[in-house]
Design a protein around this motif. Structure first.
Motif, PDB file in Angstrom:
ATOM      1  N   SER A  27      14.382   1.006  15.005  1.00 43.76           N
ATOM      2  CA  SER A  27      12.818   1.076  15.513  1.00 43.76           C
ATOM      3  C   SER A  27      12.728   0.208  16.676  1.00 43.76           C
ATOM      4  O   SER A  27      11.707   0.640  17.386  1.00 43.76           O
ATOM      5  CB  SER A  27      12.136   0.135  14.278  1.00 43.76           C
ATOM      6  N   GLU A  28      13.574  -0.726  16.986  1.00 39.15           N
ATOM      7  CA  GLU A  28      13.371  -1.469  18.205  1.00 39.15           C
ATOM      8  C   GLU A  28      13.935  -0.544  19.523  1.00 39.15           C
ATOM      9  O   GLU A  28      12.980  -0.796  20.424  1.00 39.15           O
ATOM     10  CB  GLU A  28      14.088  -2.836  18.211  1.00 39.15           C
ATOM     11  N   THR A  29      14.856   0.208  19.069  1.00 40.57           N
ATOM     12  CA  THR A  29      15.227   1.230  20.143  1.00 40.57           C
ATOM     13  C   THR A  29      13.963   2.152  20.530  1.00 40.57           C
ATOM     14  O   THR A  29      13.784   2.444  21.494  1.00 40.57           O
ATOM     15  CB  THR A  29      16.758   1.996  19.840  1.00 40.57           C
ATOM     16  N   ALA A  30      13.676   2.680  19.471  1.00 41.90           N
ATOM     17  CA  ALA A  30      12.423   3.556  19.433  1.00 41.90           C
ATOM     18  C   ALA A  30      11.401   3.183  20.173  1.00 41.90           C
ATOM     19  O   ALA A  30      10.831   3.816  21.001  1.00 41.90           O
ATOM     20  CB  ALA A  30      12.075   4.162  18.134  1.00 41.90           C
ATOM     21  N   GLU A  31      11.007   1.881  20.062  1.00 42.23           N
ATOM     22  CA  GLU A  31      10.004   1.337  20.669  1.00 42.23           C
ATOM     23  C   GLU A  31       9.949   1.066  22.120  1.00 42.23           C
ATOM     24  O   GLU A  31       9.311   1.255  22.998  1.00 42.23           O
ATOM     25  CB  GLU A  31       9.604  -0.214  20.147  1.00 42.23           C
ATOM     26  N   LEU A  32      11.180   0.371  22.521  1.00 41.50           N
ATOM     27  CA  LEU A  32      11.793   0.558  23.802  1.00 41.50           C
ATOM     28  C   LEU A  32      11.730   1.831  24.516  1.00 41.50           C
ATOM     29  O   LEU A  32      10.854   1.866  25.889  1.00 41.50           O
ATOM     30  CB  LEU A  32      13.249  -0.208  23.983  1.00 41.50           C
TER      31      LEU A  32
ATOM     32  N   PRO B 280       1.712  -1.518  25.144  1.00 41.41           N
ATOM     33  CA  PRO B 280       1.916  -2.409  23.807  1.00 41.41           C
ATOM     34  C   PRO B 280       1.298  -1.699  22.799  1.00 41.41           C
ATOM     35  O   PRO B 280       1.651  -1.830  21.678  1.00 41.41           O
ATOM     36  CB  PRO B 280       1.252  -3.498  24.237  1.00 41.41           C
ATOM     37  N   GLU B 281       0.147  -1.149  22.898  1.00 38.21           N
ATOM     38  CA  GLU B 281      -0.545  -0.494  21.772  1.00 38.21           C
ATOM     39  C   GLU B 281       0.296   0.719  21.204  1.00 38.21           C
ATOM     40  O   GLU B 281       0.220   0.832  19.963  1.00 38.21           O
ATOM     41  CB  GLU B 281      -1.870   0.345  22.279  1.00 38.21           C
ATOM     42  N   ALA B 282       0.873   1.479  21.873  1.00 42.22           N
ATOM     43  CA  ALA B 282       1.847   2.525  21.767  1.00 42.22           C
ATOM     44  C   ALA B 282       2.928   2.066  20.685  1.00 42.22           C
ATOM     45  O   ALA B 282       3.461   2.396  19.834  1.00 42.22           O
ATOM     46  CB  ALA B 282       2.224   3.265  22.783  1.00 42.22           C
ATOM     47  N   ARG B 283       3.682   0.935  21.172  1.00 43.30           N
ATOM     48  CA  ARG B 283       4.388   0.306  20.702  1.00 43.30           C
ATOM     49  C   ARG B 283       4.072  -0.292  19.314  1.00 43.30           C
ATOM     50  O   ARG B 283       4.996  -0.050  18.407  1.00 43.30           O
ATOM     51  CB  ARG B 283       5.139  -0.815  21.576  1.00 43.30           C
ATOM     52  N   ARG B 284       3.163  -0.975  19.112  1.00 40.33           N
ATOM     53  CA  ARG B 284       2.519  -1.467  18.009  1.00 40.33           C
ATOM     54  C   ARG B 284       2.373  -0.284  17.038  1.00 40.33           C
ATOM     55  O   ARG B 284       2.704  -0.180  15.600  1.00 40.33           O
ATOM     56  CB  ARG B 284       1.220  -2.142  18.292  1.00 40.33           C
ATOM     57  N   ALA B 285       1.438   0.816  17.219  1.00 42.13           N
ATOM     58  CA  ALA B 285       1.404   2.089  16.553  1.00 42.13           C
ATOM     59  C   ALA B 285       2.485   2.695  15.926  1.00 42.13           C
ATOM     60  O   ALA B 285       2.829   2.969  14.816  1.00 42.13           O
ATOM     61  CB  ALA B 285       0.376   2.937  17.188  1.00 42.13           C
ATOM     62  N   LEU B 286       3.750   2.789  16.892  1.00 40.63           N
ATOM     63  CA  LEU B 286       4.990   3.398  16.505  1.00 40.63           C
ATOM     64  C   LEU B 286       5.624   2.330  15.731  1.00 40.63           C
ATOM     65  O   LEU B 286       6.388   2.864  14.627  1.00 40.63           O
ATOM     66  CB  LEU B 286       6.109   3.535  17.965  1.00 40.63           C
ATOM     67  N   ARG B 287       5.514   1.216  15.880  1.00 44.11           N
ATOM     68  CA  ARG B 287       6.253   0.054  14.863  1.00 44.11           C
ATOM     69  C   ARG B 287       5.502   0.357  13.461  1.00 44.11           C
ATOM     70  O   ARG B 287       6.369   0.192  12.453  1.00 44.11           O
ATOM     71  CB  ARG B 287       5.856  -1.238  15.189  1.00 44.11           C
ATOM     72  N   GLU B 288       4.354   0.287  13.236  1.00 40.13           N
ATOM     73  CA  GLU B 288       3.778   0.569  11.890  1.00 40.13           C
ATOM     74  C   GLU B 288       4.256   2.173  11.516  1.00 40.13           C
ATOM     75  O   GLU B 288       4.252   2.008  10.241  1.00 40.13           O
ATOM     76  CB  GLU B 288       2.254   0.730  12.246  1.00 40.13           C
ATOM     77  N   LEU B 289       4.329   2.971  12.111  1.00 40.18           N
ATOM     78  CA  LEU B 289       4.856   4.633  11.909  1.00 40.18           C
ATOM     79  C   LEU B 289       6.177   4.314  11.210  1.00 40.18           C
ATOM     80  O   LEU B 289       6.632   4.981  10.322  1.00 40.18           O
ATOM     81  CB  LEU B 289       4.651   5.388  12.883  1.00 40.18           C
ATOM     82  N   LEU B 290       7.040   3.371  11.827  1.00 43.85           N
ATOM     83  CA  LEU B 290       8.499   3.225  11.503  1.00 43.85           C
ATOM     84  C   LEU B 290       8.814   2.326  10.545  1.00 43.85           C
ATOM     85  O   LEU B 290       9.745   2.055  10.172  1.00 43.85           O
ATOM     86  CB  LEU B 290       9.253   3.255  12.957  1.00 43.85           C
ATOM     87  N   GLU B 291       7.772   1.669  10.051  1.00 38.11           N
ATOM     88  CA  GLU B 291       7.998   0.593   8.891  1.00 38.11           C
ATOM     89  C   GLU B 291       8.999   1.032   7.787  1.00 38.11           C
ATOM     90  O   GLU B 291       8.598   2.033   7.169  1.00 38.11           O
ATOM     91  CB  GLU B 291       6.781   0.150   8.427  1.00 38.11           C
ATOM     92  N   GLY B 292      10.182   0.279   7.815  1.00 32.99           N
ATOM     93  CA  GLY B 292      10.997   1.009   6.519  1.00 32.99           C
ATOM     94  C   GLY B 292      12.027   1.867   7.056  1.00 32.99           C
ATOM     95  O   GLY B 292      12.907   2.407   6.125  1.00 32.99           O
ATOM     96  N   TRP B 293      11.888   2.689   8.248  1.00 35.56           N
ATOM     97  CA  TRP B 293      12.378   3.589   8.543  1.00 35.56           C
ATOM     98  C   TRP B 293      14.138   3.329   9.431  1.00 35.56           C
ATOM     99  O   TRP B 293      13.967   2.391  10.170  1.00 35.56           O
ATOM    100  CB  TRP B 293      11.991   4.375   9.564  1.00 35.56           C
ATOM    101  N   GLY B 294      15.036   4.009   8.866  1.00 39.20           N
ATOM    102  CA  GLY B 294      16.200   3.948   9.780  1.00 39.20           C
ATOM    103  C   GLY B 294      17.052   2.709   9.473  1.00 39.20           C
ATOM    104  O   GLY B 294      16.612   1.696   9.005  1.00 39.20           O
ATOM    105  N   LYS B 295      18.259   2.577   9.951  1.00 32.35           N
ATOM    106  CA  LYS B 295      19.042   1.482  10.191  1.00 32.35           C
ATOM    107  C   LYS B 295      18.484   0.406  11.148  1.00 32.35           C
ATOM    108  O   LYS B 295      17.350   0.560  11.755  1.00 32.35           O
ATOM    109  CB  LYS B 295      20.503   1.838  10.717  1.00 32.35           C
ATOM    110  N   PRO B 296      18.971  -0.765  10.620  1.00 26.13           N
ATOM    111  CA  PRO B 296      18.419  -2.028  11.649  1.00 26.13           C
ATOM    112  C   PRO B 296      18.604  -1.664  13.061  1.00 26.13           C
ATOM    113  O   PRO B 296      19.644  -0.973  13.230  1.00 26.13           O
ATOM    114  CB  PRO B 296      19.245  -3.175  11.140  1.00 26.13           C
ATOM    115  N   GLY B 297      17.687  -1.946  13.805  1.00 22.43           N
ATOM    116  CA  GLY B 297      17.674  -1.775  15.265  1.00 22.43           C
ATOM    117  C   GLY B 297      17.158  -0.577  15.699  1.00 22.43           C
ATOM    118  O   GLY B 297      16.816  -0.249  16.714  1.00 22.43           O
TER     119      GLY B 297
END
Length: 165
Positions: free
Chosen positions: A74-79, A55-72
């Motif tokens: 970032s969620e795919t990247a986190e998964l 979950p820490e990696a997911r959270r850090a990635l979410r922060e890195l990807l803020e505002g990046w890409g089309k909707p969905g």
């Protein structure tokens, strides 16, 4: 299944959640995570068998990807990142390193571990619950992915384009 990487570069290890940028001569600087190409990078050391890192990696990635890409995206990247991190921590006996590089055009995530054994996507067995589905998800959802040997271990990676949906 192994696929060819479109680009690759050296992976630097940074403990914790620091970001890193690479200068012209390959020197590393920690701090502002933007380089000349507008790319940002996350580097994280994942402690051996420490599943709290997922979950820490997911959270850090979410922060890195803020505002990046089309909707969905970032969620795919986190998964997909959580699948690679989980595999590295569950199936190896050492630390692993997560590196995520994001630019306006795409994302590349790499997880390096010390196990030489190459993972392969396999059809999940119905009686095993959710076990065994990680690489099948990566294979289905990533634009491209692969495995490459590095030192005595390997790097499992995937890429997602910012605009694909």
């Amino acid at each position: 299944m192994e696929r060819q990487a479109r680009r690759s570069g050296p992976t630097a290890v940074v403990s914790g959640s620091a970001t890193r940028r690479t200068g012209k001569a390959g020197e590393d600087t920690t701090g502002d995570a933007t380089d000349q190409d507008g790319a940002s990078q996350l580097n994280r050391l994942l402690g051996r068998a420490d599943l709290r890192a997922v979950p820490e990696a997911r959270r850090a990635l979410r922060e890195l990807l803020e505002g990046w890409g089309k909707p969905g995206r970032s969620e795919t990247a986190e998964l997909l990142t959580s699948e690679l991190v989980t595999n590295a921590l569950v199936h190896t006996d050492d630390d692993a390193v997560l590196t995520a590089t994001v630019s306006s055009s795409g994302l590349r995530v790499e997880v390096r571990d010390s196990a030489a054994r190459r993972p392969r996507p396999t059809a999940p067995i119905a009686d095993e619950g959710t076990h065994g589905r990680g690489l099948v998800l990566v294979e289905s959802l990533a634009d491209t992915w692969g495995v490459r040997a590095q030192g005595g271990g390997k790097v499992v990676w995937f890429e997602l384009g910012a605009g694909a949906a």
